[in-house]
Scaffold this motif. Sequence first.
Motif, PDB file in Angstrom:
ATOM      1  N   GLN A  42      51.235  86.663 -12.566  1.00 32.85           N
ATOM      2  CA  GLN A  42      50.366  86.267 -11.450  1.00 32.85           C
ATOM      3  C   GLN A  42      49.004  85.759 -11.925  1.00 32.85           C
ATOM      4  O   GLN A  42      48.197  85.317 -11.113  1.00 32.85           O
ATOM      5  N   GLY A  43      48.735  85.855 -13.222  1.00 39.63           N
ATOM      6  CA  GLY A  43      47.445  85.414 -13.759  1.00 39.63           C
ATOM      7  C   GLY A  43      46.335  86.442 -13.578  1.00 39.63           C
ATOM      8  O   GLY A  43      45.164  86.133 -13.790  1.00 39.63           O
ATOM      9  N   LYS A  44      46.697  87.665 -13.213  1.00 43.03           N
ATOM     10  CA  LYS A  44      45.716  88.746 -13.030  1.00 43.03           C
ATOM     11  C   LYS A  44      45.626  89.521 -14.348  1.00 43.03           C
ATOM     12  O   LYS A  44      46.139  90.627 -14.500  1.00 43.03           O
ATOM     13  N   LEU A  45      44.976  88.911 -15.315  1.00 45.64           N
ATOM     14  CA  LEU A  45      45.029  89.403 -16.676  1.00 45.64           C
ATOM     15  C   LEU A  45      44.291  90.719 -16.884  1.00 45.64           C
ATOM     16  O   LEU A  45      44.696  91.528 -17.727  1.00 45.64           O
ATOM     17  N   ASP A  46      43.222  90.969 -16.146  1.00 45.62           N
ATOM     18  CA  ASP A  46      42.526  92.251 -16.274  1.00 45.62           C
ATOM     19  C   ASP A  46      43.435  93.401 -15.827  1.00 45.62           C
ATOM     20  O   ASP A  46      43.520  94.433 -16.493  1.00 45.62           O
ATOM     21  N   LYS A  47      44.115  93.207 -14.705  1.00 41.10           N
ATOM     22  CA  LYS A  47      45.048  94.230 -14.222  1.00 41.10           C
ATOM     23  C   LYS A  47      46.224  94.377 -15.181  1.00 41.10           C
ATOM     24  O   LYS A  47      46.687  95.490 -15.445  1.00 41.10           O
ATOM     25  N   ALA A  48      46.706  93.261 -15.699  1.00 35.87           N
ATOM     26  CA  ALA A  48      47.819  93.294 -16.651  1.00 35.87           C
ATOM     27  C   ALA A  48      47.441  94.112 -17.877  1.00 35.87           C
ATOM     28  O   ALA A  48      48.195  94.996 -18.308  1.00 35.87           O
TER      29      ALA A  48
END
Length: 85
Positions: free
Chosen positions: A64-70
């Motif tokens: 999803q491009g939510k790299l901080d959460k990833a």
Amino acid sequence: RLGTHPDVAQMKNNLAALYMQMGKLESVEELLQESLKIFEKKIGKQNAGYASTLSNLGNYYRIQGKLDKATANLQEALTIRKEVL
């Protein structure tokens, strides 16, 4: 209650992983969050199933491009795996 058994949590995790592979992302996050809640409530966070679900959630956020959460989810999954495996 059968719907909150750890086996149900694992199946939700497996189903979410399959949906990710198929590109059907609509219900992935919900399934994974439900899985995490069941694991946490029934057997705690320090287990392979919880870590696996966190890892899948991290991969979902990466897609999803939510790299901080990833990053946060994958790091927590790694920590748990180092402790329990």
